[in-house]
Design a protein around this motif. Structure first.
Motif, PDB file in Angstrom:
ATOM      1  N   UNK A  52       0.830  -1.207   0.000  1.00 47.62           N
ATOM      2  CA  UNK A  52       0.000   0.000   0.000  1.00 47.62           C
ATOM      3  C   UNK A  52       0.869   1.264   0.000  1.00 47.62           C
ATOM      4  N   UNK A  53       1.932   1.240   0.806  1.00 46.94           N
ATOM      5  CA  UNK A  53       2.798   2.412   0.961  1.00 46.94           C
ATOM      6  C   UNK A  53       4.249   2.053   0.650  1.00 46.94           C
ATOM      7  N   UNK A  54       4.997   3.082   0.329  1.00 52.87           N
ATOM      8  CA  UNK A  54       6.442   2.974   0.204  1.00 52.87           C
ATOM      9  C   UNK A  54       7.048   4.097   1.048  1.00 52.87           C
ATOM     10  N   UNK A  55       8.044   3.756   1.851  1.00 54.27           N
ATOM     11  CA  UNK A  55       8.755   4.752   2.648  1.00 54.27           C
ATOM     12  C   UNK A  55      10.115   4.982   1.991  1.00 54.27           C
ATOM     13  N   UNK A  56      10.391   6.247   1.690  1.00 51.02           N
ATOM     14  CA  UNK A  56      11.668   6.624   1.084  1.00 51.02           C
ATOM     15  C   UNK A  56      12.459   7.462   2.079  1.00 51.02           C
ATOM     16  N   UNK A  57      13.661   7.016   2.401  1.00 50.30           N
ATOM     17  CA  UNK A  57      14.508   7.737   3.344  1.00 50.30           C
ATOM     18  C   UNK A  57      15.572   8.518   2.575  1.00 50.30           C
TER      19      UNK A  57
END
Length: 127
Positions: A52-57
């Protein structure tokens, strides 16, 4: 005639005050709002278990006199909308782990996405 100059003068002063207030507000937001921060160097991405989501650091370098900071941006995979959810200073790593599709742990901070936000400047609270 004096009345006309007085009205014009007051109008000009009012416009100048409005413009100054607008710029002061923009400066205030750029210093206090996590939404105004842009990522610099992408260091890691993690997709939630259900996709559902992607986390980009991102690692942000403030220059010679300022330490590194980490920004994590949440991307809603359906709408492709992005939201800054994590901002930490004196930090060079992003240890991210999805607990579920709605919870992510970033450097020991657990956030309920998409609503909660961590900003080191307000580290005593999230949201």
């Amino acid at each position: 005639m004096k009345r006309v100059f007085r009205i014009i003068g007051c109008t000009v002063i009012f416009i100048i005050i409005c413009i100054a207030a607008f710029f002061a507000y923009r400066i205030f937001l750029s210093v206090t709002s996590i939404d105004e921060i842009e990522g610099q160097e992408l260091i890691k991405t993690e997709v939630s278990p259900g996709g559902i989501y992607e986390a980009k650091a991102y690692l942000n370098n403030g220059g010679a006199t300022v330490d590194y900071a980490v920004l994590v941006v949440l991307v809603d995979k359906k709408s492709n909308k992005e939201k800054n959810i994590y901002w930490n200073y004196h930090c060079e790593e992003a240890n991210m782990r999805w607990i579920s599709d709605e919870k992510i742990e970033i450097n020991g901070i657990v956030l309920n996405v998409p609503d909660e936000v961590y900003d080191y400047r307000n580290s005593d609270e999230t949201g």
